[in-house]
Design an enzyme around this catalytic site. Structure first.
Site, PDB file in Angstrom:
ATOM      1  N   HIS A  69      38.319  17.164  22.869  1.00 50.77           N
ATOM      2  CA  HIS A  69      39.150  16.159  22.210  1.00 50.77           C
ATOM      3  C   HIS A  69      40.346  15.762  23.080  1.00 50.77           C
ATOM      4  O   HIS A  69      40.810  14.622  23.021  1.00 50.77           O
ATOM      5  CB  HIS A  69      39.645  16.693  20.865  1.00 50.77           C
ATOM      6  CG  HIS A  69      40.186  15.628  19.969  1.00 50.77           C
ATOM      7  ND1 HIS A  69      39.373  14.721  19.322  1.00 50.77           N
ATOM      8  CD2 HIS A  69      41.452  15.300  19.635  1.00 50.77           C
ATOM      9  CE1 HIS A  69      40.129  13.889  18.611  1.00 50.77           C
ATOM     10  NE2 HIS A  69      41.381  14.232  18.787  1.00 50.77           N
ATOM     11  N   GLU A 125      26.982  11.932  10.451  1.00 46.73           N
ATOM     12  CA  GLU A 125      27.288  12.871  11.532  1.00 46.73           C
ATOM     13  C   GLU A 125      26.655  14.236  11.294  1.00 46.73           C
ATOM     14  O   GLU A 125      26.885  15.170  12.052  1.00 46.73           O
ATOM     15  CB  GLU A 125      28.807  13.006  11.692  1.00 46.73           C
ATOM     16  CG  GLU A 125      29.543  13.293  10.398  1.00 46.73           C
ATOM     17  CD  GLU A 125      31.049  13.134  10.534  1.00 46.73           C
ATOM     18  OE1 GLU A 125      31.560  13.225  11.671  1.00 46.73           O
ATOM     19  OE2 GLU A 125      31.713  12.931   9.510  1.00 46.73           O
TER      20      GLU A 125
END
Length: 602
Positions: A213, A457
């Site tokens: 991230h 997802e």
């Protein structure tokens, strides 16, 4: 192609000029940054000089040993995170961490600090500083280049002990010089969230991978970044001139005038290329054979609205609402959430904004939510829509704020981590209740209410896409988590992150299945994962029937350039060939071969 090159050995290389050193790592965000070093989190805290009483010696030694244990755990954690680095970099950083660990294992530093506490009645902090200085001075006095290099390592270990003794957190980004280059052992996603691109030129770290991230945030903010650079922190002094080449994955410390001039030219060339791409802003996203695409922006923070508009985004395909809840001890109320969302909706000037409901839980716990146990397996536990449905007061306030913002411009509501149609039905019912409550209070709402969509997802959601499509107004494929859950790989774990592969045939089949279900049920489907912003994947996604892509604003011009040069018929044929394959390596060859043929034709 915006694809970082694999790093070479991370061992520093001396330049011609005295003091210059060059390091290689993993380039994760392109661009050239040149500026003064800001060494993050290594400042030694200020301590008061005072003696302890004789009856406090045992307690002070116990406190010192506890700080040693914490330091050893920190080093072990960093060592575990080197697994995904290239072998040379992992080895180099491993040696460094092993040396630091050795210094904390009954070495002269530890024995000397304990002796000073016992004999001099010194506070642990005073003892560590005095012993660190004594060892450093002794090493510096010896005519031995190896020992001279160890001085900085001794001071780094001493600084770590001092921070743990004083419980000093690694410093925030404040009092930075203009165009500062942040250098750190590790930069967390939370760190990147408070980085201001107006003040920070770029950053480089010893730890990190391309799919984490932190790398994603670097690309979103347009900050050149290089991760996985072994031994970097100890080689940089605050204020040193540093060059970060996020494309090549290179960091140069104290560059010679010649190197500085060379990289200044390279920076100008990069900026020129970016300006040429920016000329596409007002041009339509249409392929050569007339297929229209919608290129939208993923936003983490309100301040990115200007970037989205400047990049020519057709809207916001994903607004992560977690910023409302982070770095605070209380839960934002409906009014506060509405004000923040209203600013974003107004800022997009009539273009659609897709707001994802709260996606915290697991590794993204927000302290505002109170004592929320992560559970034995956070990625599979109470998080996202599961948490919102269990805490209906959170969902009700958020839906009401989104509905109110919808009166100011077009919005959509996106629900994360959906697994079953029942969850979507429950959210739709909650949205209806919130709408009726607001109407009774005389609050203006959009008519009809905003579309409600599911984030696909989870593999189970993709396989149940036909059933979900009957209770959804749109789909958004979150390919980052879809890949992670399909392959059972945590891309934030450097030991396995190299196995993360969105071109795995199982992942592609789930994307294809979802897209076809959306088309059959005549609802829009978009992709808002990292692959949406990578031109490498544009032709493949187009060939699979995807016409909406949402990405970091900085990525939009490159993807638009690829779209405008695309022949959709050829892309569809190549996508069919890809889907006939079962080997990820062969799939990658087909994708890259198609892109290379396009580049030659251009």
């Amino acid at each position: 192609m915006d694809k970082p090159r694999a790093p070479r050995a991370a061992k520093p290389r001396k330049g011609r000029g005295e003091g210059m050193a060059s390091f290689d790592g993993l380039g994760v965000s392109p661009g050239i940054a040149i500026g003064p070093a800001y060494v993050h989190g290594v400042e030694t805290p200020t301590i008061a000089e005072c003696a302890i009483a004789p009856d406090q010696v045992d307690g002070e030694i116990k406190r010192f040993r506890a700080a040693v244990e914490v330091s050893l755990k920190q080093l072990a954690k960093l060592k575990r995170k080197t697994g995904a680095l290239p072998p040379a970099a992992a080895e180099e950083l491993g040696f460094l961490l092993d040396a630091h660990t050795q210094m904390l294992s009954q070495s002269r530093l530890v024995r000397g600090a304990e002796r000073r506490i016992a004999e001099n009645l010194a506070m642990a902090e005073t003892a560590v500083r005095a012993e660190t200085d004594a060892i450093a001075e002794a090493f510096e006095a010896m005519d031995d280049s190896y020992l001279a290099q160890r001085v900085q390592e001794v001071r780094e270990v001493g600084g770590r002990l001092m921070r743990n003794l004083t419980q000093t957190p690694w410093g925030a980004f404040k009092n930075l010089p203009p165009e500062a280059i942040v250098v750190s052992e590790e930069i967390t996603p939370a760190d990147t969230a408070v980085m201001d691109p107006e003040k920070i030129g770029g950053f480089a770290t010893a730890i990190g991978g391309a799919e984490g991230h932190t790398a994603i945030m670097a690309r979103a903010l347009g900050l050149p970044a290089v991760l996985g650079v072994a031994a970097l922190v100890g080689a940089v002094r605050p204020g040193d001139t540093v060059i970060v080449d996020g494309g090549e994955g290179r960091v140069i410390v104290r560059p010679t005038p010649g190197a500085l001039e060379r990289y200044e030219r390279k920076r100008l060339e990069f900026e020129k290329a970016e300006r040429q791409l920016s000329r596409l802003t007002k041009l339509p996203s249409v392929s050569r054979d007339g297929a229209s695409f919608t290129l939208m922006a993923n936003l983490e923070l309100p301040r990115e609205v200007d970037q989205a508009r400047a990049a020519g985004a057709a809207g916001v395909g994903l607004l992560r609402s977690e910023f409302l809840f982070m770095n605070r001890d209380d839960v934002p109320g409906e009014d506060e959430q509405f004000e923040q969302l209203a600013t974003i909706v107004r800022g997009m000037e009539g273009k659609s904004v897709t707001v994802r409901t709260l996606d915290v839980g697991g590794e993204k716990l927000a302290s505002a939510l109170g004592d929320l146990s992560p559970g034995p397996n956070p990625a599979l536990g109470l998080r996202a829509i599961r948490l919102s449905l269990k805490r209906p007061e959170l969902l009700d306030a958020q839906l009401a704020a989104i509905l109110r913002a919808g009166a100011l411009g077009p919005v959509r509501v996106l629900v994360p981590m959906v697994a079953t149609p029942d969850e979507m039905v429950a959210v739709r019912e909650a949205m209806g209740r919130a709408a009726r409550r607001l109407v009774r209070k005389g609050v203006a709402l959009a008519d009809p209410l905003p579309p409600l969509g599911a984030m696909i997802e989870i593999p189970g959601a993709a396989l149940a896409a036909d059933a979900l499509a009957r209770v959804c107004d749109f789909f958004a494929l979150g390919t980052n988590d879809l890949t992670m859950y399909t392959l059972a790989i945590d891309r934030g774990d450097e030991q396995v992150a190299h196995l993360y592969n969105p071109l795995h045939p199982a992942v592609l089949r789930l994307i294809q299945f979802t897209a076809e279900a959306a088309l059959r049920n005549r609802i829009p489907v978009s992709i808002c994962g990292e692959i949406a912003g990578d031109p490498r994947f544009t032709a493949l996604l187009a060939g699979l029937g995807i016409r909406e892509l949402s990405m970091s604003p900085i990525k939009i011009p490159r993807v638009k350039s690829r779209v405008r040069a695309l022949d959709l018929a050829a892309a569809s044929a190549r996508a069919r060939a890809v889907m006939d394959e079962s080997d990820a390596g062969r799939i990658a060859e087909l994708v890259d071969g198609f892109n290379e043929s396009f580049a030659k034709a251009g």
